[in-house]
Design a protein around this motif. Structure first.
Motif, mmCIF file in Angstrom:
data_model
loop_
_atom_site.group_PDB
_atom_site.id
_atom_site.type_symbol
_atom_site.label_atom_id
_atom_site.label_comp_id
_atom_site.label_asym_id
_atom_site.label_seq_id
_atom_site.Cartn_x
_atom_site.Cartn_y
_atom_site.Cartn_z
ATOM 1 N N PRO A 270 -15.235 30.549 26.819
ATOM 2 C CA PRO A 270 -15.009 31.655 25.872
ATOM 3 C C PRO A 270 -13.925 32.629 26.321
ATOM 4 C CG PRO A 270 -16.835 32.210 27.296
ATOM 5 C CD PRO A 270 -16.311 30.872 27.785
ATOM 6 N N VAL A 271 -13.063 32.214 27.258
ATOM 7 C CA VAL A 271 -12.023 33.120 27.760
ATOM 8 C C VAL A 271 -10.946 33.351 26.708
ATOM 9 C CG1 VAL A 271 -10.275 33.467 29.547
ATOM 10 C CG2 VAL A 271 -12.472 32.416 30.136
ATOM 11 N N ILE A 272 -10.539 32.268 26.013
ATOM 12 C CA ILE A 272 -9.549 32.430 24.952
ATOM 13 C C ILE A 272 -10.129 31.931 23.629
ATOM 14 C CG2 ILE A 272 -7.542 32.321 26.459
ATOM 15 C CD1 ILE A 272 -7.161 29.410 25.694
ATOM 16 N N THR A 273 -9.950 32.702 22.571
ATOM 17 C CA THR A 273 -10.396 32.327 21.230
ATOM 18 C C THR A 273 -9.754 33.259 20.218
ATOM 19 O OG1 THR A 273 -12.302 32.015 19.757
ATOM 20 C CG2 THR A 273 -12.464 33.796 21.370
ATOM 21 N N LYS A 274 -9.521 32.760 19.035
ATOM 22 C CA LYS A 274 -9.039 33.585 17.939
ATOM 23 C C LYS A 274 -10.169 34.007 17.012
ATOM 24 C CE LYS A 274 -4.340 31.744 17.998
ATOM 25 N NZ LYS A 274 -3.248 31.098 17.235
ATOM 26 N N GLY A 275 -11.386 33.606 17.376
ATOM 27 C CA GLY A 275 -12.545 33.979 16.582
ATOM 28 C C GLY A 275 -13.217 35.236 17.102
ATOM 29 N N LEU A 276 -14.077 35.813 16.256
ATOM 30 C CA LEU A 276 -14.881 36.973 16.609
ATOM 31 C C LEU A 276 -16.339 36.567 16.743
ATOM 32 C CD1 LEU A 276 -13.410 39.589 14.095
ATOM 33 C CD2 LEU A 276 -12.833 39.339 16.525
ATOM 34 N N ASP A 277 -17.117 37.396 17.411
ATOM 35 C CA ASP A 277 -18.555 37.183 17.423
ATOM 36 C C ASP A 277 -19.084 37.421 16.014
ATOM 37 O OD1 ASP A 277 -20.922 36.485 18.625
ATOM 38 O OD2 ASP A 277 -20.671 37.871 20.302
ATOM 39 N N TYR A 278 -20.271 36.895 15.706
ATOM 40 C CA TYR A 278 -20.805 37.043 14.355
ATOM 41 C C TYR A 278 -21.115 38.495 14.007
ATOM 42 C CZ TYR A 278 -21.094 31.985 14.415
ATOM 43 O OH TYR A 278 -20.783 30.650 14.495
ATOM 44 N N SER A 279 -21.228 39.336 15.018
ATOM 45 C CA SER A 279 -21.424 40.780 14.784
ATOM 46 C C SER A 279 -20.118 41.476 14.424
ATOM 47 C CB SER A 279 -21.999 41.426 16.047
ATOM 48 O OG SER A 279 -21.062 41.367 17.107
ATOM 49 N N GLY A 280 -18.999 40.766 14.570
ATOM 50 C CA GLY A 280 -17.689 41.372 14.374
ATOM 51 C C GLY A 280 -17.040 41.833 15.665
#
Length: 367
Positions: free
Chosen positions: A253-263
């Motif tokens: 989870p170090v790099i991602t273009k997504g957000l957590d489901y909480s925002g």
């Protein structure tokens, strides 16, 4: 000179016209082939155009080319089918033929086993025959980490041309940091042999089963022109298509273009030294579910593309490498339902398995 300029201009127009039409499918017929399939997870297309469909609750359905269906029960040790778990994928090891009287062979089966408090991904081998169903179950491999979540198993299987097999493993959702821990099997692609041993010449001597790391919930896994391609679910955004190279780190989870489901932000990084960036990023998410290689000329515009089915987007995508990078183009969206799996037969027809309690199989053919 003008003739040369005109010829060059015409050539450019021809190239542009080919590029613009690549991966478009305008003329096709969709036919329903099977229905009444409860919570299927994958389908395997056999040489006689019959199907073996795995269901999460421990059943395999055989669908013949004449559309008849028969169920076979699986007696999998400690099958755990809550949430996203259950029977996950089927892979033919050997056997089977085009004869309707000789449909038997060896399979690999991936599934989740254990309890709500302690479950994990496992793989067994088995014999399938019309007369006896599933027999000769033998354990092959299971991940070394138990977890108490019913999600993110991965479980996609791939046979390597040089021998041996790969399987994707998810991060277990609440255990995402384990995707970067080399001693953990969570969030990895695992390499193994039929007798449960690591592949020869492992990338990591201290973790010989680990083929690649840094994955979230990897699904599609194919060999395309000698290279391995994989896709995986991001969180809220950040679904990925990756070119898999043994020993590489794909960042989660170090790099991602997504957000957590909480925002909330999961990480401040979308790239990091020593970690691979995806070929394709889907933000917002499409929830990619499976993948097939299309090399046939039946749909000429799809030749040498990857076909990606999706759950959330409810579309079939063609993914290909263009002059300015990889592109993902939706090609089929009329089904208007979650798509669980995709396969291509020897005639170039595209088979699509839908998702849910009343799933179906559709065949997409040139009209």
């Amino acid at each position: 000179m003008n003739n040369i300029k005109n010829a060059v201009a015409l050539l450019i127009l021809l190239v542009l016209s080919v590029k613009c039409c690549l991966a478009r499918v305008d003329d096709y017929v969709i036919r329903e082939h099977a229905g009444g399939l409860a919570f299927p997870k994958s389908m395997t297309l056999l040489p006689d155009n019959s199907l073996l469909i795995s269901h999460k609750h421990g059943v395999i359905t055989r669908v013949t080319s004449e559309k008849t269906q028969k169920e076979f029960s699986l007696s999998l040790p400690e099958l755990y089918s809550e949430g996203q778990g259950g029977v996950l994928d089927l892979l033919v090891i050997s056997g089977f033929s085009e004869s309707h009287h000789m449909t038997s062979g060896e399979l690999l089966i991936s599934y989740s086993k254990g309890t709500a408090e302690d479950n994990r991904l496992a793989i067994v081998s088995a014999t399938f025959s019309l007369s006896e169903g599933i027999t000769n179950l033998k354990p092959v491999f299971e991940v070394n980490d138990g977890k108490d979540t019913p999600v993110h198993y991965g479980g996609k299987l791939l046979k390597l041309p040089e021998g041996g097999y790969l399987v994707t493993t998810g991060d277990g959702f609440d255990y995402r940091e384990q995707a970067q821990v080399i001693s953990s099997h969570l969030g990895k692609i695992i390499g193994f042999t039929l007798d449960g041993q690591p592949l020869p010449s492992p990338a990591f001597e201290e973790a010989p089963y680990v083929y690649s790391l840094g994955h979230r919930n990897p699904q599609g896994l194919v060999n395309f022109n000698g290279d391995i391609y994989q896709h995986e679910h991001g969180p809220d955004g950040g679904d990925e298509l990756n070119l898999i190279v043994k020993g590489n780190n794909y960042g989660w989870p170090v790099i991602t273009k997504g957000l957590d489901y909480s925002g909330a932000r999961i990480s401040p990084f979308t790239q990091y030294k020593g970690m691979e960036n995806p070929l394709v990023d889907w933000t917002p998410s499409i929830a990619p579910s499976s993948m097939a290689v299309y090399t046939h000329t039946a749909f000429a515009s799809l030749e040498n593309t990857l076909l990606v089915s999706s759950l959330k987007a409810q579309q079939l995508f063609a993914v290909y490498e263009a002059a300015n990078g990889w592109k993902a183009v939706p090609i089929i969206d009329q089904l208007e339902t979650r798509l669980r799996d995709v396969k291509v037969d020897a005639s170039g027809n595209i088979w699509v398995l839908t998702d849910g309690e009343h799933a179906k199989v559709f065949i997409i053919s040139p009209s």
